[in-house]
Motif scaffolding. Sequence first.
Motif, short mmCIF file in Angstrom:
data_model
loop_
_atom_site.label_atom_id
_atom_site.label_comp_id
_atom_site.label_asym_id
_atom_site.label_seq_id
_atom_site.Cartn_x
_atom_site.Cartn_y
_atom_site.Cartn_z
N LYS A 176 0.82 -1.20 0.00
CA LYS A 176 0.00 0.00 0.00
C LYS A 176 0.86 1.26 0.00
CE LYS A 176 -4.55 -1.20 0.93
NZ LYS A 176 -5.83 -0.47 0.91
N PHE A 177 2.01 1.19 0.71
CA PHE A 177 2.94 2.33 0.71
C PHE A 177 3.44 2.64 -0.70
CE2 PHE A 177 4.64 2.35 5.38
CZ PHE A 177 3.48 2.98 5.77
N ILE A 178 3.64 1.60 -1.52
CA ILE A 178 4.12 1.84 -2.89
C ILE A 178 3.10 2.67 -3.65
CG2 ILE A 178 4.55 0.68 -5.10
CD1 ILE A 178 5.97 -1.51 -3.60
N ASN A 179 1.80 2.44 -3.38
CA ASN A 179 0.77 3.23 -4.04
C ASN A 179 0.72 4.65 -3.47
OD1 ASN A 179 -1.60 3.81 -5.63
ND2 ASN A 179 -2.79 3.53 -3.74
N LEU A 180 0.85 4.76 -2.12
CA LEU A 180 0.77 6.07 -1.49
C LEU A 180 2.03 6.90 -1.70
CD1 LEU A 180 -0.87 5.12 1.97
CD2 LEU A 180 -1.99 6.23 0.04
N PHE A 181 3.19 6.22 -1.63
CA PHE A 181 4.49 6.92 -1.68
C PHE A 181 5.40 6.25 -2.72
CE2 PHE A 181 3.24 6.54 2.94
CZ PHE A 181 2.58 7.77 3.01
N PRO A 182 5.22 6.56 -3.99
CA PRO A 182 6.04 5.92 -5.04
C PRO A 182 7.54 6.12 -4.82
CG PRO A 182 4.20 7.15 -5.99
CD PRO A 182 4.25 7.51 -4.57
N ARG A 199 2.79 -13.88 -0.51
CA ARG A 199 2.56 -12.44 -0.52
C ARG A 199 3.79 -11.69 -1.04
NH1 ARG A 199 -1.62 -10.34 4.00
NH2 ARG A 199 -2.87 -12.22 4.18
N ALA A 200 4.96 -12.06 -0.55
CA ALA A 200 6.18 -11.35 -0.97
C ALA A 200 6.37 -11.44 -2.48
CB ALA A 200 7.38 -11.92 -0.23
N SER A 201 6.20 -12.66 -3.04
CA SER A 201 6.43 -12.84 -4.47
C SER A 201 5.35 -12.12 -5.30
CB SER A 201 6.46 -14.33 -4.82
OG SER A 201 5.25 -14.95 -4.46
N GLU A 202 4.10 -12.21 -4.89
CA GLU A 202 3.03 -11.58 -5.66
C GLU A 202 3.10 -10.05 -5.55
OE1 GLU A 202 -0.67 -13.26 -4.44
OE2 GLU A 202 -0.27 -15.22 -5.35
N TYR A 203 3.36 -9.55 -4.34
CA TYR A 203 3.46 -8.10 -4.17
C TYR A 203 4.66 -7.54 -4.95
CZ TYR A 203 -0.05 -8.30 -0.40
OH TYR A 203 -1.19 -8.48 0.33
N LEU A 204 5.76 -8.30 -5.00
CA LEU A 204 6.93 -7.85 -5.74
C LEU A 204 6.60 -7.72 -7.22
CD1 LEU A 204 9.94 -7.15 -5.92
CD2 LEU A 204 10.42 -9.61 -6.07
N GLN A 205 5.97 -8.77 -7.77
CA GLN A 205 5.62 -8.72 -9.19
C GLN A 205 4.59 -7.62 -9.47
OE1 GLN A 205 7.08 -10.40 -11.76
NE2 GLN A 205 8.49 -10.93 -10.07
N LEU A 206 3.66 -7.42 -8.57
CA LEU A 206 2.66 -6.37 -8.74
C LEU A 206 3.32 -5.00 -8.79
CD1 LEU A 206 -0.40 -5.62 -8.83
CD2 LEU A 206 -0.32 -5.47 -6.32
N SER A 207 4.33 -4.78 -7.93
CA SER A 207 5.01 -3.48 -7.90
C SER A 207 5.88 -3.26 -9.13
CB SER A 207 5.87 -3.38 -6.64
OG SER A 207 6.96 -4.30 -6.69
N ILE A 208 6.31 -4.36 -9.79
CA ILE A 208 7.18 -4.23 -10.97
C ILE A 208 6.34 -4.11 -12.24
CG2 ILE A 208 8.89 -5.44 -12.40
CD1 ILE A 208 9.93 -6.73 -9.80
N VAL A 209 5.33 -4.96 -12.38
CA VAL A 209 4.60 -5.09 -13.64
C VAL A 209 3.51 -4.04 -13.78
CG1 VAL A 209 3.11 -6.61 -14.99
CG2 VAL A 209 5.11 -7.54 -13.79
N ALA A 210 2.78 -3.77 -12.70
CA ALA A 210 1.58 -2.94 -12.78
C ALA A 210 1.93 -1.48 -13.01
CB ALA A 210 0.75 -3.09 -11.52
N SER A 211 1.10 -0.81 -13.81
CA SER A 211 1.27 0.63 -14.03
C SER A 211 0.74 1.38 -12.81
CB SER A 211 0.50 1.05 -15.27
OG SER A 211 -0.89 0.87 -15.06
N THR A 212 1.00 2.67 -12.80
CA THR A 212 0.56 3.49 -11.67
C THR A 212 -0.96 3.47 -11.53
OG1 THR A 212 2.44 4.94 -12.05
CG2 THR A 212 0.67 5.80 -10.66
N ASP A 213 -1.67 3.53 -12.66
CA ASP A 213 -3.14 3.51 -12.62
C ASP A 213 -3.67 2.20 -12.08
OD1 ASP A 213 -3.17 6.04 -13.62
OD2 ASP A 213 -3.51 5.42 -15.71
#
Length: 932
Positions: free
Chosen positions: A547-553, A579-593
Amino acid sequence: MAPVRGDGMRGLAVFISDIRNCKSKEAEVKRINKELANIRSKFKGDKTLDGYQKKKYVCKLLFIFLLGHDIDFGHMEAVNLLSSNKYSEKQIGYLFISVLVNTNSDLIRLIIQSIKNDLQSRNPVHVNLALQCIANIGSRDMAESFSNEIPKLLVSGDTMDVVKQSAALCLLRLFRSSPEIIPGGEWTSRIIHLLNDQHMGVVTAATSLIDALVKRNPEEYKGCVNLAVSRLSRIVTASYTDLQDYTYYFVPAPWLSVKLLRLLQNYNPVTEEPGVRARLNETLETILNKAQEPPKSKKVQHSNAKNAVLFEAINLIIHSDSEPTLLVRACNQLGQFLSNRETNLRYLALESMCHLATSEFSHEEVKKHQEVVILSMKMEKDVSVRQMAVDLLYAMCDRSNAEEIVQEMLNYLETADYSIREEMVLKVAILAEKYATDFTWYVDVILNLIRIAGDYVSEEVWYRVIQIVINREEVQGYAAKTVFEALQAPACHENMVKVGGYILGEFGNLIAGDSRSAPLVQFKLLHSKYHLCSPMTRALLLSTYIKFINLFPEIRTNIQEVFRQDSNLRSADAELQQRASEYLQLSIVASTDVLATVLEEMPSFPERESSILAVLKKKKPGRVPENEIRESKSPAPNTIQNNALTNHKVNSNANTDLLGLSTPPSNNVLNNSTNSGTLIDVLGDIYGSTNNNTAVYNSKKFLFKNNGVLFENEMLQIGVKSEFRQNLGRLGLFYGNKTQIPLTNFVPALQWESDNALKLNVQMKPVEPTLEAGAQIQQLLTAECIEDYADAPTIEVNFRYNGAQQKFNIKLPLTINKFFEPTEMNADSFFARWKNLSGDQQRAQKVFKAQQPLDLPGARNKLTGFGMQLLDNVDPNPDNMVCAGIIHTQTQQVGCLLRLEPNKQAQMFRLTIRASKESVTREICELLTDQF
């Protein structure tokens, strides 16, 4: 069993002496086997034994049995002793039978015949022995065999007083196992009039019997109230010299007084007759006055007897809850006991004041003792008294003193006994939520709770504070700042980390503008606690980080490094690894939107009742005052933070709540904007209940509603919530144990004749066989209406309470009107249809007197709740009420019209039903007759 010297059973005395002198278990067994062989040979020998010898050998067998050895012979000899005319021989025979004879024994017929002979004896000693044996065995067979003899003995004018006493107690014992043994009709009046007997012993025994009968059938035995008040008045106003045989340390008949006071508590109101009520109030005032008099003796027995009557009188005053003067006097009297030297008196005073605190008449009076109660909480040596002081503070709390009481409880919590800390935490959490005018104060209180007693803060408490913060925008920034400051403490409880992680993950951006709580500072502060936490809390923190990645890029890189650590990506815990593996990929692959969409702020939680109150009731059944109910309301638990808390069990009923039965009925919702939900008391509690000894059951009221308390007595409460759609219905039955003892062998069974089952198919899910003390279980039922039917199915609830079998038959709210669909129509359509349904078999009409002064708005509400559509501006007479509806069955739909015409002058109603099917017409008419 000491030897009976008068009977000279020297052989028995020698045998007992030999057993006592045995040096080992083996020596004892050897001596017993030798004696058993000797007794067996005597019984089988050719020589006929006389009564004395039989008695001696039977006594030896009884003694051997009491030592723990099995006895498989001698029963016939014991039965033979019953025919003896000697008291000592007959007594030993009855004692042996009471202890050793099984109710399935082949000898039971012989025993019953011998008992019948003794019941007809002119010797009262023999009659009493027979009655004691019947009561000791207490089986259903005994009840059936003597269902005529014992009631006759009890009410007969020829029966001696000592026999009447035994007969009353014997009947009470049999009634508990076989309630049908008590005859009705004229017997009811004759049993009630035993309260007027001249012999106080008979009255005492009869009061115990009548109390049990009243609990089962209060209406039939309502006539006992006048006699009980009259007898109680005579006892209380009597001098101790008037009742010398029944005076205990200068207190006249204290046991009978207590029994009579408890008997009157079965009714609420106790009586409607002004004269009887005035006499009862006068009697209660006399008891309160006597409590102020100087003691007639310094012995503890005198004060115990006097206070026993006083406390029971106060219980009756609280139960009635209708006399402000008596309630205030009772409160003042109890207040004097708070500083008494006797610990038990202080405890009982606190306990009774807990009840008084729930009354609108005495609540303010109880609050005057707040300082003394706070001192009791802090200074009492006995932990049970301190516990009761906490209960009283909880009960007396309201908006005017909530902050002071909560603060005192928080202060005491730091040094409180470990045994009461968890309960205190729950009570503080409930009070803080219930009386919070400013939710910043509520947040402070809960965080203080976690800081002071974190180990005792249950998941429900920290779930609750998160729900409230998420649903109240005005407190979110304050909550984020407060938890951030709390997390800076060197020693921080794990529950604080959970709350901090959740709140900062949602609202950390609200305090990020301050350099002291910049995004990186928040992250480092949370992560410094990471290695100290359990896997479940670490999983929550990983969700906070994403959630911090979304709030504080700007801190994305720092967080991704944490996700990449071997301790997370290769964790032995599968949840952390995933969680660690999925959140890591989400932070790398997903766009800001995409990130903003997936990780958006949690929506407001749905409004449901707080689960904290239910937890408190489970911890301490019967100690939750009713003044909690329907006061403050907040959203219900739902702790899934984007799947971050999926391992937390939030609501144990979540999977079974198919009907939304956990939500309170709409009429419980208050219009107070600061409190948007309700704390529901699911059990109806013992402190607040004004009818906790009387069985409350009225199935007719469920003609007009779907939710409520279906049945209630001092042991069990059954609530129901239901919904219906066309020809289908679903019911949730809630069984609540109001006692502090588990109800075992708990089996609700459906009673519905096979012919009716073809018309209404009802299916019940089984429930657990044990209903724990203070707990509640839910049972789901489904109903399908195949075709129209009459009456409604019944459930038979069987269970054992404190060793006694209990059985209740309760009619389910499944009448045919539940399958109505309201139908709108105008006046032309209504009267056209009305004329078409004019055949004799299509209409039914009843004229009946109003049950109370005509209440037209109330009648309209009832008709609306009945399921039909109330049609306004259709009937030319504005007082007349007309309705229309369609009953849905699987085989057909039955249209139904209703017209209710009031006659204000005659206080009468005329009800007319017209339907396309004769059986429906009759049934709807029968259901509604006499209901207005």
